[in-house]
Design a protein around this motif. Structure first.
Motif, short mmCIF file in Angstrom:
data_model
loop_
_atom_site.label_atom_id
_atom_site.label_comp_id
_atom_site.label_asym_id
_atom_site.label_seq_id
_atom_site.Cartn_x
_atom_site.Cartn_y
_atom_site.Cartn_z
N PHE A 1 -7.01 -0.09 -13.59
CA PHE A 1 -7.76 -0.31 -12.18
C PHE A 1 -7.32 0.95 -11.25
O PHE A 1 -6.34 1.53 -11.31
CB PHE A 1 -7.68 -1.66 -11.31
CG PHE A 1 -6.17 -1.70 -10.84
CD1 PHE A 1 -5.67 -1.81 -9.68
CD2 PHE A 1 -5.07 -2.00 -11.98
CE1 PHE A 1 -4.52 -1.61 -9.24
CE2 PHE A 1 -3.86 -2.22 -11.78
CZ PHE A 1 -3.42 -2.10 -10.26
N GLU A 2 -8.19 1.18 -10.43
CA GLU A 2 -8.17 2.49 -9.53
C GLU A 2 -8.86 2.09 -8.03
O GLU A 2 -9.92 1.41 -8.10
CB GLU A 2 -8.35 3.65 -10.35
CG GLU A 2 -9.85 3.93 -10.72
CD GLU A 2 -10.10 5.01 -11.63
OE1 GLU A 2 -9.93 5.90 -10.76
OE2 GLU A 2 -10.60 4.85 -12.51
N MET A 3 -8.47 2.97 -7.10
CA MET A 3 -9.18 2.85 -5.95
C MET A 3 -8.72 4.15 -5.18
O MET A 3 -7.96 4.99 -5.36
CB MET A 3 -8.44 1.71 -4.74
CG MET A 3 -6.99 1.90 -4.76
SD MET A 3 -6.23 2.73 -3.57
CE MET A 3 -7.27 1.79 -2.11
N ALA A 4 -9.80 4.45 -4.05
CA ALA A 4 -9.63 5.66 -3.08
C ALA A 4 -9.80 5.26 -1.74
O ALA A 4 -10.82 4.45 -1.27
CB ALA A 4 -10.36 6.56 -3.86
N THR A 5 -9.16 5.91 -0.82
CA THR A 5 -9.61 5.87 0.67
C THR A 5 -9.75 7.52 0.87
O THR A 5 -9.49 8.26 0.28
CB THR A 5 -8.55 5.19 1.38
OG1 THR A 5 -7.21 5.76 1.44
CG2 THR A 5 -8.29 4.04 0.80
#
Length: 369
Positions: free
Chosen positions: A62-66
């Protein structure tokens, strides 16, 4: 943007399970069988995504970004796909590989791996600092030994006349106020189904010395003295006292001597035509095996401890496991064995005749003569 960035994973057993390394330890009797894996992924700014996979899904990414932070995590889990009963002990091993990129200096980054309530903070890989801008990576390993009956977070229920259990693996990554993460639920069903290709076989007790007890199907409530000439059946337990031992003969002619102060379970079955699969689950103590390589019925022989699986098709070797230290010691007298550690971050290791090695969950010891 919050001043605290966390990267963690929680594994909380909630089920009836037994897995990867024990998948080969099957037998014809009622047991819990993995039927599906349910995955819910929650990414910041998106609707939760649900995925259902028949059988085992052993890893998830899983991955995320801000605006100032991006991260990616991959969790690999080793759990049983089959377990004999609520009393059967088993291991859950997990490896967390994480990487992230910071565009600006950040304070208070925390990392952790929690398996069934047991936290592990030490890690391999990038030593940090993780507070500075740039790319960073980390690998965490952990293992917990438990049982369905001894773990209060195991979830059990009935549905349309069937019995189920479940185990959850949880993970998250990101800034505290914008966490992304997932929930993996492993669902097991109580069943008596067994592969049609397997014919289950008995194990002959050739000799008993001193205080040796048998637990039918591993049920300690039915424990009784073991006698020479008996036939040990699938996943029966054997426990020896001080200065006590037992000699067993498997269907392919292989001989196993169970040493003193030893606690184990044994099974044998025929599969793939005439191949005899011999299985020993050594929870503590020592076994010395002489696997018959000349038999007309070829064998596939495995001894499993909480630290590793030792496999061979024709050799002489000894396996000892210390419950207190968690250390497994393997000594090969003749031939060659293959060692597969429980820890997914350790590689398979061959061991030749005349050599000895120690294996713990964290590492291999030095091979010695």
């Amino acid at each position: 943007m919050s001043q605290h960035t966390s990267f963690g994973i929680a594994l909380r057993p909630a089920l009836a399970v037994v897995g990867m390394l024990l998948a080969c330890f099957s037998l014809a009797q009622p047991h819990y069988k993995l039927v599906r894996t349910e995955v819910v992924t929650e990414i910041v700014g998106k609707q939760p995504a649900t995925e259902t996979v028949d059988g085992l899904k052993s890893s998830h990414t899983f991955e995320m970004a801000t605006s100032g932070f991006s991260a990616k995590g991959t969790v690999t889990v080793q759990i049983p796909t089959k377990i004999a009963s609520d009393q059967e002990s088993f291991s859950i091993a997990a490896r967390l590989s994480g990487s992230w990129s910071l565009k600006a200096t950040t304070t208070g980054i925390g990392l952790g791996l929690i398996v069934a309530g047991v936290q592990r903070a030490q890690a391999k890989g990038d030593p940090g600092p993780w507070l500075e801008p740039g790319s960073h990576a980390l690998v965490l390993d952990n293992r917990v030994e438990t049982s369905l009956g001894g773990n209060q977070v195991v979830r059990k229920w009935s549905e349309r006349g069937k019995r189920f259990c479940s185990l959850q693996v949880l993970g998250h990554i990101g800034v505290v106020q914008t966490l992304s993460g997932f929930r993996m639920t492993f669902v097991y069903e109580w069943t008596t189904d067994t592969p049609e290709s397997e014919k289950h076989l008995g194990i002959e007790v050739l000799e008993v010395k001193g205080d040796v007890e048998l637990s039918p199907r591993g049920n300690v409530a039915e424990m009784r003295p073991l006698k020479a000439g008996e036939i040990v059946k699938g996943w029966d337990g054997i426990a020896t006292g001080v200065d006590s031992s037992a000699k067993l003969k498997f269907p392919d002619g292989s001989i196993v001597v169970v040493g003193e102060l030893t606690d184990l379970k044994v099974a044998a079955f025929e599969s793939a035509g005439s191949l005899v699969a011999a299985r020993i689950w050594l929870r503590g103590g020592q076994v010395a095996a002489e696997v018959n390589r000349a038999s007309e019925r070829p064998s596939d022989f495995h001894v499993k401890t909480p630290a590793a699986v030792t496999g061979t098709r024709g050799t002489k070797f000894t396996v000892r496991h210390d419950k207190l230290t968690g250390l497994t010691t393997i000594r090969v007298t003749e031939g060659l064995v293959s060692i597969i550690p429980t820890n997914p971050s350790l590689q398979e290791q061959p061991l030749a005749a005349g050599r000895t090695i120690d294996v713990s969950f964290d590492r291999y010891g030095t091979i010695r003569n």
